[in-house]
Motif scaffolding. Structure first.
Motif, PDB file in Angstrom:
ATOM      1  N   ALA A  20       2.036  -4.146  -7.572  1.00 27.92           N
ATOM      2  CA  ALA A  20       3.092  -4.445  -6.596  1.00 27.92           C
ATOM      3  C   ALA A  20       3.519  -3.188  -5.847  1.00 27.92           C
ATOM      4  O   ALA A  20       3.752  -3.228  -4.633  1.00 27.92           O
ATOM      5  N   VAL A  21       3.605  -2.066  -6.545  1.00 30.47           N
ATOM      6  CA  VAL A  21       3.941  -0.793  -5.889  1.00 30.47           C
ATOM      7  C   VAL A  21       2.862  -0.433  -4.877  1.00 30.47           C
ATOM      8  O   VAL A  21       3.146  -0.050  -3.741  1.00 30.47           O
ATOM      9  N   LEU A  22       1.598  -0.606  -5.270  1.00 29.88           N
ATOM     10  CA  LEU A  22       0.491  -0.265  -4.374  1.00 29.88           C
ATOM     11  C   LEU A  22       0.365  -1.237  -3.203  1.00 29.88           C
ATOM     12  O   LEU A  22      -0.245  -0.902  -2.192  1.00 29.88           O
ATOM     13  N   ALA A  23       0.941  -2.426  -3.333  1.00 32.95           N
ATOM     14  CA  ALA A  23       0.903  -3.388  -2.228  1.00 32.95           C
ATOM     15  C   ALA A  23       1.736  -2.902  -1.056  1.00 32.95           C
ATOM     16  O   ALA A  23       1.496  -3.286   0.085  1.00 32.95           O
ATOM     17  N   THR A  24       2.713  -2.035  -1.319  1.00 36.96           N
ATOM     18  CA  THR A  24       3.550  -1.520  -0.231  1.00 36.96           C
ATOM     19  C   THR A  24       2.829  -0.437   0.560  1.00 36.96           C
ATOM     20  O   THR A  24       2.916  -0.409   1.772  1.00 36.96           O
ATOM     21  N   ARG A  25       2.102   0.448  -0.169  1.00 35.52           N
ATOM     22  CA  ARG A  25       1.293   1.482   0.498  1.00 35.52           C
ATOM     23  C   ARG A  25       0.484   2.244  -0.546  1.00 35.52           C
ATOM     24  O   ARG A  25       0.855   2.260  -1.717  1.00 35.52           O
ATOM     25  N   PRO A  26      -0.604   2.875  -0.141  1.00 38.06           N
ATOM     26  CA  PRO A  26      -1.409   3.658  -1.084  1.00 38.06           C
ATOM     27  C   PRO A  26      -0.581   4.775  -1.718  1.00 38.06           C
ATOM     28  O   PRO A  26       0.392   5.255  -1.112  1.00 38.06           O
ATOM     29  N   ALA A  27      -0.958   5.181  -2.923  1.00 31.20           N
ATOM     30  CA  ALA A  27      -0.205   6.234  -3.610  1.00 31.20           C
ATOM     31  C   ALA A  27      -1.069   6.863  -4.692  1.00 31.20           C
ATOM     32  O   ALA A  27      -2.081   6.302  -5.100  1.00 31.20           O
ATOM     33  N   TYR A  28      -0.641   8.030  -5.152  1.00 32.04           N
ATOM     34  CA  TYR A  28      -1.300   8.675  -6.281  1.00 32.04           C
ATOM     35  C   TYR A  28      -0.399   8.514  -7.513  1.00 32.04           C
ATOM     36  O   TYR A  28       0.748   8.059  -7.402  1.00 32.04           O
ATOM     37  N   GLY A  29      -0.918   8.852  -8.672  1.00 32.42           N
ATOM     38  CA  GLY A  29      -0.251   8.561  -9.934  1.00 32.42           C
ATOM     39  C   GLY A  29       1.203   8.990 -10.037  1.00 32.42           C
ATOM     40  O   GLY A  29       2.074   8.183 -10.354  1.00 32.42           O
ATOM     41  N   TYR A  30       1.464  10.279  -9.772  1.00 30.46           N
ATOM     42  CA  TYR A  30       2.836  10.756  -9.917  1.00 30.46           C
ATOM     43  C   TYR A  30       3.776  10.041  -8.943  1.00 30.46           C
ATOM     44  O   TYR A  30       4.911   9.717  -9.270  1.00 30.46           O
ATOM     45  N   LEU A  61      -9.827  -3.294  -8.759  1.00 29.26           N
ATOM     46  CA  LEU A  61      -8.679  -3.835  -8.039  1.00 29.26           C
ATOM     47  C   LEU A  61      -8.138  -2.870  -6.986  1.00 29.26           C
ATOM     48  O   LEU A  61      -7.278  -3.244  -6.181  1.00 29.26           O
ATOM     49  N   VAL A  62      -8.638  -1.644  -7.011  1.00 33.81           N
ATOM     50  CA  VAL A  62      -8.182  -0.623  -6.069  1.00 33.81           C
ATOM     51  C   VAL A  62      -9.377   0.145  -5.521  1.00 33.81           C
ATOM     52  O   VAL A  62     -10.428   0.218  -6.151  1.00 33.81           O
ATOM     53  N   ASP A  63      -9.182   0.704  -4.347  1.00 28.29           N
ATOM     54  CA  ASP A  63     -10.128   1.674  -3.807  1.00 28.29           C
ATOM     55  C   ASP A  63      -9.515   3.045  -4.050  1.00 28.29           C
ATOM     56  O   ASP A  63      -8.286   3.206  -3.949  1.00 28.29           O
ATOM     57  N   LEU A  80      -4.675  -0.648  -2.816  1.00 24.78           N
ATOM     58  CA  LEU A  80      -4.933  -2.007  -3.279  1.00 24.78           C
ATOM     59  C   LEU A  80      -5.970  -2.646  -2.362  1.00 24.78           C
ATOM     60  O   LEU A  80      -5.850  -2.607  -1.140  1.00 24.78           O
ATOM     61  N   ASN A  81      -7.014  -3.232  -2.955  1.00 22.32           N
ATOM     62  CA  ASN A  81      -8.040  -3.901  -2.150  1.00 22.32           C
ATOM     63  C   ASN A  81      -7.859  -5.421  -2.240  1.00 22.32           C
ATOM     64  O   ASN A  81      -6.890  -5.904  -2.842  1.00 22.32           O
ATOM     65  N   ALA A  82      -8.787  -6.167  -1.652  1.00 23.02           N
ATOM     66  CA  ALA A  82      -8.662  -7.633  -1.607  1.00 23.02           C
ATOM     67  C   ALA A  82      -8.611  -8.237  -3.011  1.00 23.02           C
ATOM     68  O   ALA A  82      -7.806  -9.131  -3.285  1.00 23.02           O
ATOM     69  N   GLU A  83      -9.447  -7.740  -3.908  1.00 18.86           N
ATOM     70  CA  GLU A  83      -9.446  -8.245  -5.291  1.00 18.86           C
ATOM     71  C   GLU A  83      -8.103  -7.953  -5.960  1.00 18.86           C
ATOM     72  O   GLU A  83      -7.541  -8.796  -6.663  1.00 18.86           O
ATOM     73  N   GLY A  84      -7.582  -6.761  -5.717  1.00 19.59           N
ATOM     74  CA  GLY A  84      -6.277  -6.387  -6.272  1.00 19.59           C
ATOM     75  C   GLY A  84      -5.161  -7.265  -5.732  1.00 19.59           C
ATOM     76  O   GLY A  84      -4.251  -7.669  -6.469  1.00 19.59           O
ATOM     77  N   ARG A  85      -5.227  -7.588  -4.448  1.00 17.81           N
ATOM     78  CA  ARG A  85      -4.205  -8.468  -3.850  1.00 17.81           C
ATOM     79  C   ARG A  85      -4.274  -9.869  -4.458  1.00 17.81           C
ATOM     80  O   ARG A  85      -3.252 -10.508  -4.689  1.00 17.81           O
ATOM     81  N   SER A  86      -5.477 -10.325  -4.753  1.00 16.37           N
ATOM     82  CA  SER A  86      -5.663 -11.630  -5.381  1.00 16.37           C
ATOM     83  C   SER A  86      -5.061 -11.634  -6.795  1.00 16.37           C
ATOM     84  O   SER A  86      -4.359 -12.574  -7.182  1.00 16.37           O
ATOM     85  N   VAL A  87      -5.329 -10.578  -7.555  1.00 17.83           N
ATOM     86  CA  VAL A  87      -4.780 -10.464  -8.911  1.00 17.83           C
ATOM     87  C   VAL A  87      -3.257 -10.344  -8.845  1.00 17.83           C
ATOM     88  O   VAL A  87      -2.545 -10.933  -9.666  1.00 17.83           O
ATOM     89  N   LEU A  88      -2.739  -9.611  -7.868  1.00 23.38           N
ATOM     90  CA  LEU A  88      -1.288  -9.486  -7.707  1.00 23.38           C
ATOM     91  C   LEU A  88      -0.660 -10.833  -7.376  1.00 23.38           C
ATOM     92  O   LEU A  88       0.389 -11.191  -7.929  1.00 23.38           O
ATOM     93  N   ALA A  89      -1.291 -11.616  -6.523  1.00 19.16           N
ATOM     94  CA  ALA A  89      -0.767 -12.948  -6.181  1.00 19.16           C
ATOM     95  C   ALA A  89      -0.705 -13.823  -7.431  1.00 19.16           C
ATOM     96  O   ALA A  89       0.270 -14.548  -7.654  1.00 19.16           O
ATOM     97  N   GLU A  90      -1.735 -13.722  -8.279  1.00 20.25           N
ATOM     98  CA  GLU A  90      -1.744 -14.484  -9.534  1.00 20.25           C
ATOM     99  C   GLU A  90      -0.628 -13.996 -10.460  1.00 20.25           C
ATOM    100  O   GLU A  90       0.042 -14.785 -11.124  1.00 20.25           O
ATOM    101  N   PHE A  91      -0.423 -12.672 -10.508  1.00 13.24           N
ATOM    102  CA  PHE A  91       0.660 -12.100 -11.318  1.00 13.24           C
ATOM    103  C   PHE A  91       1.996 -12.691 -10.888  1.00 13.24           C
ATOM    104  O   PHE A  91       2.801 -13.106 -11.722  1.00 13.24           O
ATOM    105  N   TRP A  92       2.259 -12.753  -9.560  1.00 10.67           N
ATOM    106  CA  TRP A  92       3.541 -13.289  -9.074  1.00 10.67           C
ATOM    107  C   TRP A  92       3.680 -14.772  -9.418  1.00 10.67           C
ATOM    108  O   TRP A  92       4.764 -15.227  -9.781  1.00 10.67           O
ATOM    109  N   ARG A  93       2.588 -15.535  -9.324  1.00 21.17           N
ATOM    110  CA  ARG A  93       2.641 -16.960  -9.703  1.00 21.17           C
ATOM    111  C   ARG A  93       2.998 -17.105 -11.179  1.00 21.17           C
ATOM    112  O   ARG A  93       3.862 -17.909 -11.552  1.00 21.17           O
ATOM    113  N   ASN A  94       2.345 -16.310 -12.023  1.00 18.45           N
ATOM    114  CA  ASN A  94       2.631 -16.360 -13.457  1.00 18.45           C
ATOM    115  C   ASN A  94       4.058 -15.909 -13.748  1.00 18.45           C
ATOM    116  O   ASN A  94       4.746 -16.483 -14.589  1.00 18.45           O
ATOM    117  N   TRP A  95       4.505 -14.880 -13.057  1.00 20.35           N
ATOM    118  CA  TRP A  95       5.854 -14.358 -13.245  1.00 20.35           C
ATOM    119  C   TRP A  95       6.891 -15.430 -12.882  1.00 20.35           C
ATOM    120  O   TRP A  95       7.846 -15.655 -13.627  1.00 20.35           O
TER     121      TRP A  95
END
Length: 109
Positions: A20-30, A61-63, A80-95
């Motif tokens: 979900a954090v990566l859905a807003t914009r790309p980022a590094y670990g810290y 799930l990420v590039d 976040l790539n297309a596969e990651g967005r799909s997994v995130l959408a499933e996460f929100w449905r489950n949540w």
């Protein structure tokens, strides 16, 4: 808010939270860890976030792009790539499914 119970609950949802954090914009670990702390997840340690990043990278799930750093080795920036967005959408449905049932249980109790 910090407790052993919260920590245990977070373990099962942290992958979705990082996506979900990566859905807003790309980022590094810290940067991801800092964003989570800004959102009130103060007990999350950087090592835990890096473990999640390794898992989601292995699952495709990420590039990942290595970007030069001012000091030290290049940083891995996660997008976040297309596969990651799909997994995130499933996460929100489950949540939403779980949250609705937990809310019902709370109101019945």
């Amino acid at each position: 808010m910090g407790s052993k119970q919260l920590t245990e609950m977070l373990k099962g949802t942290l992958e979705g939270i990082v996506l979900a954090v990566l859905a807003t914009r790309p980022a590094y670990g810290y940067e991801i860890t800092a964003r989570l702390r800004d959102q009130g997840f103060i007990d999350i340690v950087e090592g835990t976030v890096y473990a999640v990043l390794v898992r989601i990278e292995q699952r495709g799930l990420v590039d990942v792009e290595k970007v030069p750093s001012e000091k030290g080795p290049p940083r891995k920036v996660y997008t976040l790539n297309a596969e990651g967005r799909s997994v995130l959408a499933e996460f929100w449905r489950n949540w939403e499914f779980l949250a609705a049932r937990i809310d019902t249980l709370e109101k019945e109790g």
